[in-house]
Write a protein that holds these residues in place. Structure first.
Motif, PDB file in Angstrom:
ATOM      1  N   CYS A 194       0.853  -1.139   0.421  1.00 15.88           N
ATOM      2  CA  CYS A 194      -0.065   0.075  -0.246  1.00 15.88           C
ATOM      3  C   CYS A 194       1.195   1.007   0.363  1.00 15.88           C
ATOM      4  O   CYS A 194       2.033   1.228   0.746  1.00 15.88           O
ATOM      5  CB  CYS A 194      -0.856  -0.164   1.216  1.00 15.88           C
ATOM      6  N   PHE A 197      -0.648   5.302   2.900  1.00 17.67           N
ATOM      7  CA  PHE A 197       0.139   5.742   4.402  1.00 17.67           C
ATOM      8  C   PHE A 197      -0.799   6.914   5.380  1.00 17.67           C
ATOM      9  O   PHE A 197      -1.015   7.961   5.384  1.00 17.67           O
ATOM     10  CB  PHE A 197       1.775   6.921   4.081  1.00 17.67           C
ATOM     11  N   TYR A 200      -2.782   6.535  10.546  1.00 15.17           N
ATOM     12  CA  TYR A 200      -2.490   5.529  11.702  1.00 15.17           C
ATOM     13  C   TYR A 200      -1.588   3.735  11.279  1.00 15.17           C
ATOM     14  O   TYR A 200      -2.382   3.328  12.533  1.00 15.17           O
ATOM     15  CB  TYR A 200      -4.393   5.002  12.681  1.00 15.17           C
ATOM     16  N   VAL A 203       0.112  -0.940   7.967  1.00 14.60           N
ATOM     17  CA  VAL A 203       0.650  -1.803   6.466  1.00 14.60           C
ATOM     18  C   VAL A 203       1.708  -1.419   5.644  1.00 14.60           C
ATOM     19  O   VAL A 203       2.765  -2.296   5.361  1.00 14.60           O
ATOM     20  CB  VAL A 203      -0.350  -1.819   6.112  1.00 14.60           C
ATOM     21  N   PRO A 204       1.748   0.058   5.726  1.00 16.54           N
ATOM     22  CA  PRO A 204       2.704  -0.005   4.186  1.00 16.54           C
ATOM     23  C   PRO A 204       4.143   0.236   5.109  1.00 16.54           C
ATOM     24  O   PRO A 204       4.856  -0.139   3.735  1.00 16.54           O
ATOM     25  CB  PRO A 204       2.548   1.589   4.220  1.00 16.54           C
ATOM     26  N   GLN A 238      -4.496  -3.618  -0.499  1.00 11.24           N
ATOM     27  CA  GLN A 238      -5.362  -2.874  -0.344  1.00 11.24           C
ATOM     28  C   GLN A 238      -6.587  -1.369  -0.541  1.00 11.24           C
ATOM     29  O   GLN A 238      -7.305  -1.340  -0.280  1.00 11.24           O
ATOM     30  CB  GLN A 238      -3.859  -2.216   0.748  1.00 11.24           C
ATOM     31  N   HIS A 275     -10.343   2.097  -2.406  1.00 10.47           N
ATOM     32  CA  HIS A 275     -10.321   3.085  -1.589  1.00 10.47           C
ATOM     33  C   HIS A 275     -11.032   4.516  -1.946  1.00 10.47           C
ATOM     34  O   HIS A 275     -10.763   4.216  -3.398  1.00 10.47           O
ATOM     35  CB  HIS A 275      -8.570   3.464  -1.062  1.00 10.47           C
ATOM     36  N   ARG A 314      -6.181  10.939   4.707  1.00  4.85           N
ATOM     37  CA  ARG A 314      -7.394  10.020   3.198  1.00  4.85           C
ATOM     38  C   ARG A 314      -7.854  10.335   1.953  1.00  4.85           C
ATOM     39  O   ARG A 314      -7.863  10.138   1.711  1.00  4.85           O
ATOM     40  CB  ARG A 314      -8.870   9.679   4.391  1.00  4.85           C
TER      41      ARG A 314
HETATM   42 FE1  SF4 Z   1      -2.948   1.590   3.357  1.00  8.04          FE
HETATM   43 FE2  SF4 Z   1      -5.770   0.379   3.804  1.00  8.04          FE
HETATM   44 FE3  SF4 Z   1      -3.952   1.636   5.669  1.00  8.04          FE
HETATM   45 FE4  SF4 Z   1      -4.370   3.762   4.918  1.00  8.04          FE
HETATM   46  S1  SF4 Z   1      -5.988   1.884   6.270  1.00  8.04           S
HETATM   47  S2  SF4 Z   1      -2.323   2.697   5.027  1.00  8.04           S
HETATM   48  S3  SF4 Z   1      -5.033   2.443   2.845  1.00  8.04           S
HETATM   49  S4  SF4 Z   1      -4.135  -0.184   3.876  1.00  8.04           S
END
Ligand code: SF4
Ligand code: 5AD
Length: 480
Positions: A194, A197, A200, A203-204, A238, A275, A314
């Motif tokens: 992903c 960024f 919070y 994952v990235p 993602q 997204h 976001r």
């Molecule tokens: Fe990526 Fe989803 Fe995490 Fe946002 S919430 S950084 S879109 S994985």
């Protein structure tokens, strides 16, 4: 071996792992001949569909190596915890479970204990395991799943803690030999990582930069799945809406949906996650017009407050989001929407929570995944000021949840008498007359019927809309 810079995965790695699969299989075959039973493995998976899918790959590799799956710790010869780092409580549960296994290891010396997944991509966690959980035999990261046979072989040979965590991704590996436990439905990765960024989110950092699989490889995989009896696929990423942005040719997610839908035998296509900043009109028209693409969109809002959305990075506003919802509903009248919501983000006020609650009511979600903000070391939000105290987070969460539940239940109750196309998945519970399945909109529906309907599409009329599921009766029986 820890945190080495990522080398490109190439065909040699596929061949090398195939070699280790064969080697271990030979040993296991000998074990079977001597003892007339197979060695067993048990995988515990935390977190999202990506992780579930990684566990499917590990399962397949282990089966290729001659192991058999078991559903309990106690009977296993290999235990793998495939972990999630998205929230702290999942991490705490893993530590708790590792403590429990320590006791089993005392009496069962040959037991192999492995931990994998997003938690292991964080150096401070690996340090903790090295220091306090010396009895863990193998630690590997999200970029090392393909190397599992080789790592397992090292565990057998070296009899010391083996750690392999690459801290960056590389070329996507195709062609790893793996079979999967197949039912009617399967996940297919279309991209990894992903680039968004959100402030919070870990994952990235744990899954690396966004990269898309070539469409030919995806189509090949779906073709194979169809041959094995799969009827419904979920395309996973993602952020599926940015599929293909790194390709030279212009080819996007909507194009991929069109191409996948041309495969004979696939009856339903789902996808997640979308997204909101990247959801195109082209995609809305495909959901509307392509009969195989289901009318269900998982569209995480996270917060209904513009200030919080900005602070979360976001890249859309509440108004942008509501406009997408309007377009979706205008074009696809039966569209079903689900979302993700975070409560208790740093700096959140009561007004921000009210804005989220108003948005929930305005959109009318059919389901939602709701979370209390969890501070993740290494993310920007961890360094923000004004962290919300735990008790306030919980109070706000309860307030939001009660409105959400009311909305979802009220929507469910309006479905009395409606007819839905259901893919019959299984018996609802053992020893009942009821079958269970999902509608195109992803509604969970139970109804009376015989086992030979499993795998078929049937029309079901709702006779009893409950709170979070529905009961109905079949109004047409397919020719069997
Ligand atoms: Fe990526 Fe989803 Fe995490 Fe946002 S919430 S950084 S879109 S994985
Ligand atoms: N705290 C709470 N929820 C989170 N999510 C991601 N990171 C966090 C965090 N630090 C939620 C988001 C995301 C879902 C998969 O998990 O809502 O969409």
């Amino acid at each position: 071996m820890q945190n080495q810079i990522r080398l490109n995965i190439n065909n040699d790695e596929v061949l090398e792992n195939q070699y280790y699969i064969n080697e271990i299989r030979r040993t296991n075959d000998d074990f079977f001949l001597s003892f007339n039973e197979k060695k067993k493995f048990h995988i515990i998976t935390y977190g999202c569909q990506m992780n579930e899918h990684d566990s499917e790959k590990l399962t397949a590799m282990l089966k290729n190596m001659g192991y058999e799956e078991t559903d309990s710790y106690e009977t296993a010869d290999i235990i793998i915890f495939n972990t999630c780092a998205v929230r702290e409580n999942a991490e705490l549960r893993v530590y708790g479970n590792l403590g429990h296994i320590k006791h089993i290891k005392k009496t069962k010396k040959d037991l192999i204990l492995a931990v994998s997944g997003c938690m292991m991509q964080q150096p401070h966690i690996v340090e903790e395991i090295k220091k306090k959980y010396k009895y863990v035999d193998l630690v590997f990261g999200t970029h090392n799943v393909h190397n599992f046979p080789k790592l397992l072989s090292s565990v057998y040979e070296e009899k010391k803690q083996i750690i392999e965590v690459w801290n960056s991704e590389g070329r996507i590996l195709e062609g790893m030999p793996y079979e999967r436990k197949l039912g009617l439905k399967a996940y297919v990765n279309i991209m990894y990582g992903c680039n968004n960024f959100c402030t919070y989110c870990i994952v990235p950092y744990t899954r690396g930069r966004e990269r898309s699989r070539e469409k030919e490889n995806i189509i090949d995989e779906v073709n194979k799945l169809v041959q094995d009896g799969v009827k419904e696929i979920t395309l996973l990423g993602q952020n599926v809406n940015s599929y293909g942005t790194t390709f030279e040719e212009l080819y996007d997610f909507a194009d991929l949906l069109e191409d996948v839908s041309k495969i004979d035998g696939i009856e339903r296509i789902r996808f997640m996650t979308s997204h909101p900043k990247d959801l195109s009109d082209k995609l809305i028209y495909i959901i509307k017009d392509n009969p195989k693409v289901c009318e269900y969109v998982h569209l995480p809002i996270q917060s209904g407050s513009n200030a919080i959305l900005k602070s979360m990075n976001r890249k859309y506003t509440r108004e942008d989001y509501l406009e997408i919802v309007r377009k979706l509903k205008e074009n696809i009248p039966n569209v079903s929407l689900s979302t993700d919501i975070i409560i208790g983000f740093p700096g959140e006020t009561e007004e921000d929570v009210d804005a989220t609650i108003e948005l929930i009511e305005e959109v009318g979600y059919d389901s939602a995944f709701t979370f209390i903000y969890s501070k993740r070391e290494g993310t920007p939000a961890a360094r923000f000021e004004q962290h919300i105290p735990n008790d306030v987070q919980h109070k706000r969460f309860e307030k939001m949840l009660s409105v959400l539940n009311k909305t979802v239940i009220a929507r469910n109750k309006t479905r009395m008498g409606e007819v839905y196309e259901v893919l019959v998945e299984d018996r609802a519970k053992k020893d009942t007359d009821f079958l269970i399945g999902r509608s195109r909109e992803n509604y969970l529906i139970t109804f009376k019927g015989s086992n030979d309907l499993i795998g078929k599409l049937v029309d079901v009329k709702i006779t009893n809309p409950k709170n979070f599921s529905m009961e109905g009766e079949i109004i047409n029986t397919p020719v069997l």
